[in-house]
Scaffold this motif. Structure first.
Motif, PDB file in Angstrom:
ATOM      1  N   LEU A 267     113.809  44.743  67.304  1.00 46.97           N
ATOM      2  CA  LEU A 267     113.729  43.902  68.500  1.00 46.97           C
ATOM      3  C   LEU A 267     112.560  42.933  68.388  1.00 46.97           C
ATOM      4  CD1 LEU A 267     115.136  43.478  71.224  1.00 46.97           C
ATOM      5  CD2 LEU A 267     113.427  45.002  72.245  1.00 46.97           C
ATOM      6  N   ALA A 268     111.452  43.412  67.815  1.00 51.93           N
ATOM      7  CA  ALA A 268     110.276  42.551  67.656  1.00 51.93           C
ATOM      8  C   ALA A 268     110.571  41.371  66.739  1.00 51.93           C
ATOM      9  CB  ALA A 268     109.108  43.374  67.107  1.00 51.93           C
ATOM     10  N   ARG A 269     111.489  41.543  65.804  1.00 55.77           N
ATOM     11  CA  ARG A 269     111.845  40.447  64.898  1.00 55.77           C
ATOM     12  C   ARG A 269     112.586  39.327  65.614  1.00 55.77           C
ATOM     13  NH1 ARG A 269     113.772  42.754  58.998  1.00 55.77           N
ATOM     14  NH2 ARG A 269     112.110  44.298  58.723  1.00 55.77           N
ATOM     15  N   THR A 270     113.180  39.633  66.738  1.00 55.86           N
ATOM     16  CA  THR A 270     113.985  38.629  67.447  1.00 55.86           C
ATOM     17  C   THR A 270     113.221  37.976  68.594  1.00 55.86           C
ATOM     18  OG1 THR A 270     114.911  40.099  69.170  1.00 55.86           O
ATOM     19  CG2 THR A 270     115.984  40.120  67.001  1.00 55.86           C
ATOM     20  N   ALA A 271     111.993  38.416  68.859  1.00 59.76           N
ATOM     21  CA  ALA A 271     111.292  38.017  70.081  1.00 59.76           C
ATOM     22  C   ALA A 271     110.637  36.644  69.979  1.00 59.76           C
ATOM     23  CB  ALA A 271     110.241  39.064  70.431  1.00 59.76           C
ATOM     24  N   HIS A 272     110.637  35.946  71.116  1.00 58.03           N
ATOM     25  CA  HIS A 272     109.850  34.728  71.307  1.00 58.03           C
ATOM     26  C   HIS A 272     108.670  35.104  72.206  1.00 58.03           C
ATOM     27  CE1 HIS A 272     113.360  31.683  70.543  1.00 58.03           C
ATOM     28  NE2 HIS A 272     112.850  32.168  69.427  1.00 58.03           N
ATOM     29  N   TYR A 273     107.502  35.156  71.621  1.00 60.91           N
ATOM     30  CA  TYR A 273     106.328  35.548  72.419  1.00 60.91           C
ATOM     31  C   TYR A 273     105.756  34.333  73.153  1.00 60.91           C
ATOM     32  CZ  TYR A 273     106.729  39.689  69.502  1.00 60.91           C
ATOM     33  OH  TYR A 273     107.204  40.813  68.865  1.00 60.91           O
ATOM     34  N   PRO A 274     105.274  34.540  74.389  1.00 56.34           N
ATOM     35  CA  PRO A 274     105.228  35.826  75.087  1.00 56.34           C
ATOM     36  C   PRO A 274     106.586  36.194  75.691  1.00 56.34           C
ATOM     37  CG  PRO A 274     104.296  34.129  76.474  1.00 56.34           C
ATOM     38  CD  PRO A 274     104.614  33.478  75.156  1.00 56.34           C
ATOM     39  N   VAL A 275     106.900  37.502  75.677  1.00 58.21           N
ATOM     40  CA  VAL A 275     108.105  38.030  76.303  1.00 58.21           C
ATOM     41  C   VAL A 275     107.733  38.511  77.703  1.00 58.21           C
ATOM     42  CG1 VAL A 275     109.891  39.811  76.223  1.00 58.21           C
ATOM     43  CG2 VAL A 275     109.127  38.718  74.105  1.00 58.21           C
ATOM     44  N   THR A 276     108.447  38.016  78.699  1.00 59.18           N
ATOM     45  CA  THR A 276     108.156  38.370  80.087  1.00 59.18           C
ATOM     46  C   THR A 276     108.989  39.572  80.509  1.00 59.18           C
ATOM     47  OG1 THR A 276     107.718  36.042  80.594  1.00 59.18           O
ATOM     48  CG2 THR A 276     108.110  37.522  82.459  1.00 59.18           C
ATOM     49  N   VAL A 277     108.327  40.570  81.104  1.00 56.75           N
ATOM     50  CA  VAL A 277     109.015  41.741  81.642  1.00 56.75           C
ATOM     51  C   VAL A 277     108.865  41.705  83.158  1.00 56.75           C
ATOM     52  CG1 VAL A 277     109.156  44.261  81.690  1.00 56.75           C
ATOM     53  CG2 VAL A 277     108.549  43.081  79.562  1.00 56.75           C
ATOM     54  N   THR A 278     109.997  41.735  83.878  1.00 54.23           N
ATOM     55  CA  THR A 278     109.977  41.695  85.339  1.00 54.23           C
ATOM     56  C   THR A 278     110.726  42.892  85.903  1.00 54.23           C
ATOM     57  OG1 THR A 278     111.968  40.324  85.390  1.00 54.23           O
ATOM     58  CG2 THR A 278     109.853  39.179  85.361  1.00 54.23           C
ATOM     59  N   GLY A 279     110.682  43.022  87.235  1.00 52.69           N
ATOM     60  CA  GLY A 279     111.329  44.153  87.895  1.00 52.69           C
ATOM     61  C   GLY A 279     110.292  45.124  88.402  1.00 52.69           C
ATOM     62  N   LYS A 280     110.591  46.430  88.310  1.00 48.07           N
ATOM     63  CA  LYS A 280     109.641  47.451  88.761  1.00 48.07           C
ATOM     64  C   LYS A 280     108.329  47.364  87.979  1.00 48.07           C
ATOM     65  CE  LYS A 280     113.125  50.806  90.252  1.00 48.07           C
ATOM     66  NZ  LYS A 280     113.684  52.169  90.050  1.00 48.07           N
ATOM     67  N   VAL A 281     108.466  47.037  86.697  1.00 51.70           N
ATOM     68  CA  VAL A 281     107.288  46.864  85.848  1.00 51.70           C
ATOM     69  C   VAL A 281     107.161  45.384  85.528  1.00 51.70           C
ATOM     70  CG1 VAL A 281     106.192  47.479  83.664  1.00 51.70           C
ATOM     71  CG2 VAL A 281     107.595  49.164  84.858  1.00 51.70           C
ATOM     72  N   ARG A 282     106.002  44.800  85.774  1.00 52.27           N
ATOM     73  CA  ARG A 282     105.778  43.390  85.471  1.00 52.27           C
ATOM     74  C   ARG A 282     104.640  43.279  84.467  1.00 52.27           C
ATOM     75  NH1 ARG A 282     108.251  39.940  89.047  1.00 52.27           N
ATOM     76  NH2 ARG A 282     106.845  38.266  88.395  1.00 52.27           N
ATOM     77  N   ARG A 283     104.927  42.617  83.353  1.00 55.88           N
ATOM     78  CA  ARG A 283     103.890  42.427  82.343  1.00 55.88           C
ATOM     79  C   ARG A 283     104.304  41.315  81.405  1.00 55.88           C
ATOM     80  NH1 ARG A 283     103.764  47.533  78.298  1.00 55.88           N
ATOM     81  NH2 ARG A 283     102.204  46.182  77.354  1.00 55.88           N
ATOM     82  N   THR A 284     103.363  40.872  80.609  1.00 55.57           N
ATOM     83  CA  THR A 284     103.635  39.857  79.596  1.00 55.57           C
ATOM     84  C   THR A 284     103.298  40.451  78.237  1.00 55.57           C
ATOM     85  OG1 THR A 284     103.129  38.052  81.121  1.00 55.57           O
ATOM     86  CG2 THR A 284     103.080  37.550  78.770  1.00 55.57           C
ATOM     87  N   ILE A 285     104.280  40.450  77.359  1.00 59.59           N
ATOM     88  CA  ILE A 285     104.107  40.996  76.012  1.00 59.59           C
ATOM     89  C   ILE A 285     103.839  39.838  75.065  1.00 59.59           C
ATOM     90  CG2 ILE A 285     105.254  42.234  74.131  1.00 59.59           C
ATOM     91  CD1 ILE A 285     106.848  43.756  76.243  1.00 59.59           C
ATOM     92  N   ARG A 286     102.680  39.850  74.432  1.00 56.00           N
ATOM     93  CA  ARG A 286     102.246  38.706  73.638  1.00 56.00           C
ATOM     94  C   ARG A 286     102.303  38.924  72.122  1.00 56.00           C
ATOM     95  NH1 ARG A 286     100.235  35.159  77.177  1.00 56.00           N
ATOM     96  NH2 ARG A 286      99.522  35.954  79.197  1.00 56.00           N
ATOM     97  N   THR A 287     102.463  40.161  71.687  1.00 56.31           N
ATOM     98  CA  THR A 287     102.446  40.435  70.250  1.00 56.31           C
ATOM     99  C   THR A 287     103.503  41.464  69.874  1.00 56.31           C
ATOM    100  OG1 THR A 287     100.873  42.277  70.412  1.00 56.31           O
ATOM    101  CG2 THR A 287      99.941  40.045  70.189  1.00 56.31           C
ATOM    102  N   ARG A 288     103.786  41.522  68.600  1.00 53.97           N
ATOM    103  CA  ARG A 288     104.715  42.520  68.062  1.00 53.97           C
ATOM    104  C   ARG A 288     104.253  43.927  68.398  1.00 53.97           C
ATOM    105  NH1 ARG A 288     103.835  45.381  63.628  1.00 53.97           N
ATOM    106  NH2 ARG A 288     105.594  46.412  62.547  1.00 53.97           N
ATOM    107  N   GLU A 289     102.959  44.172  68.239  1.00 50.93           N
ATOM    108  CA  GLU A 289     102.426  45.504  68.489  1.00 50.93           C
ATOM    109  C   GLU A 289     102.609  45.908  69.956  1.00 50.93           C
ATOM    110  OE1 GLU A 289     101.132  43.990  64.808  1.00 50.93           O
ATOM    111  OE2 GLU A 289     100.858  43.091  66.811  1.00 50.93           O
ATOM    112  N   GLN A 290     102.407  44.951  70.871  1.00 50.58           N
ATOM    113  CA  GLN A 290     102.588  45.244  72.290  1.00 50.58           C
ATOM    114  C   GLN A 290     104.054  45.542  72.607  1.00 50.58           C
ATOM    115  OE1 GLN A 290     100.944  41.983  74.549  1.00 50.58           O
ATOM    116  NE2 GLN A 290      98.821  42.560  74.120  1.00 50.58           N
ATOM    117  N   LEU A 291     104.962  44.818  71.958  1.00 53.32           N
ATOM    118  CA  LEU A 291     106.378  45.057  72.213  1.00 53.32           C
ATOM    119  C   LEU A 291     106.781  46.440  71.707  1.00 53.32           C
ATOM    120  CD1 LEU A 291     109.287  42.574  71.941  1.00 53.32           C
ATOM    121  CD2 LEU A 291     109.551  44.860  71.000  1.00 53.32           C
ATOM    122  N   ILE A 292     106.320  46.820  70.536  1.00 52.45           N
ATOM    123  CA  ILE A 292     106.651  48.138  69.994  1.00 52.45           C
ATOM    124  C   ILE A 292     106.079  49.237  70.886  1.00 52.45           C
ATOM    125  CG2 ILE A 292     106.240  49.707  68.046  1.00 52.45           C
ATOM    126  CD1 ILE A 292     106.409  47.242  66.224  1.00 52.45           C
TER     127      ILE A 292
END
Length: 289
Positions: free
Chosen positions: A210-235
């Motif tokens: 999944l990290a190979r397909t990501a365009h950073y930053p990846v936005t996560v919304t809903g019950k959990v809200r955060r911004t994923i900025r790196t491969r390590e954070q996404l994993i």
């Protein structure tokens, strides 16, 4: 009489040589894929490392591959599903091979990683990798079986049997679908490839893919809200971004039914957004309920 005997022996020798050089034609066999049956060529592709007969190699196909999906898929749909599985297996295998070759090259100064990888691949092709790494052998066998299968699926559709560089065959899109993408200045075929890669990554449940397909930053919304900025954070956030609800929504989405706007493609009523940048289409946002 002697001359006749010599001629007969010569003809016999020629016949024996021909019988060895020209093997008897093997009969095709059949494989059930997503409820449909396909004829498989029993001959090994010339560019593939020699290994077990295709009939035996196909035993490594995923066990659920023959099950019908509840509807009769088209041949194009079957091909697309199997190509996703090939993409997953190829990328996972490449990662494991690189790791194994790097470790082997480090231990043996005379063997660089490239040479080590070739040696390991040759061993796996012959089925001799179980002793060193059963996991790697299983992954290699699965990839080989899927790759052999997808060649025959492409052949059945009169497509080039060679794997496209993207990993996915060009689909037959309706003028309406093409127009909906071009209206946003998107290449519909580039969008399709991005869609398939993201869909396959969610299917794999593998955060590395999944990290190979990501365009950073990846936005996560809903019950959990955060911004994923790196491969390590996404994993590290795998439990969130790969939760079952999101994966189910992505799995049920087809390219023909995605909603397209200037932001990109929306999958599963907003569960996932695939966005576009200069590198192509990739994972841009995830909504977690």
């Amino acid at each position: 009489m002697t001359g006749f005997t010599v001629r007969c022996l010569g003809l016999l020798g020629c016949w024996l040589a021909l019988s060895v050089a020209v093997p008897a034609k093997a009969d095709p066999f059949f494989v059930r894929v997503y409820g449909r049956t396909y004829k498989i060529d029993p001959r090994y592709p010339s560019e593939e490392p020699k290994g077990p007969k295709p009939q035996d190699a196909m035993k490594a196909l995923p066990s659920d591959l023959g099950k019908g999906p509840g509807f009769r898929p088209s041949h194009e749909e079957v091909l697309a599903e199997v190509e996703e599985r090939v993409w997953i297996a190829r990328n996972q295998l490449d990662t494991k091979l690189d790791a194994a070759a790097g470790g082997r090259g480090g231990r043996n100064g005379a063997s660089d990683p490239k040479t080590a990888r070739q040696e390991i691949t040759g061993s796996l092709a012959e089925g001799n990798g179980q002793g060193r790494s059963p996991e790697l052998q299983t992954l290699y066998d699965r990839h080989r079986a899927l790759n052999l299968l997808v060649r025959e699926l492409r052949r059945s559709l009169d497509l080039p049997v060679r794997t496209p560089d993207s990993g996915f065959s060009r689909p037959k899109l309706t003028p309406e679908i093409e127009a909906s993408f071009r209206a946003q200045n998107f290449d519909p075929y580039a969008a399709y490839i991005g869609f398939r890669r993201v869909k396959a990554a969610f299917r794999s449940n593998d955060p590395e893919l999944l990290a190979r397909t990501a365009h950073y930053p990846v936005t996560v919304t809903g019950k959990v809200r955060r911004t994923i900025r790196t491969r390590e954070q996404l994993i590290a956030a795998r439990e969130t971004v790969l939760n079952q609800g999101v994966r189910d929504a992505v799995a049920k989405t087809t390219f023909e039914t995605v909603f397209v706007r200037d932001k990109g493609m929306m999958l599963g009523d907003g569960a996932v957004w695939i966005t576009n940048d200069k590198t192509g289409f990739g994972l841009g946002a995830v909504q977690v309920e």
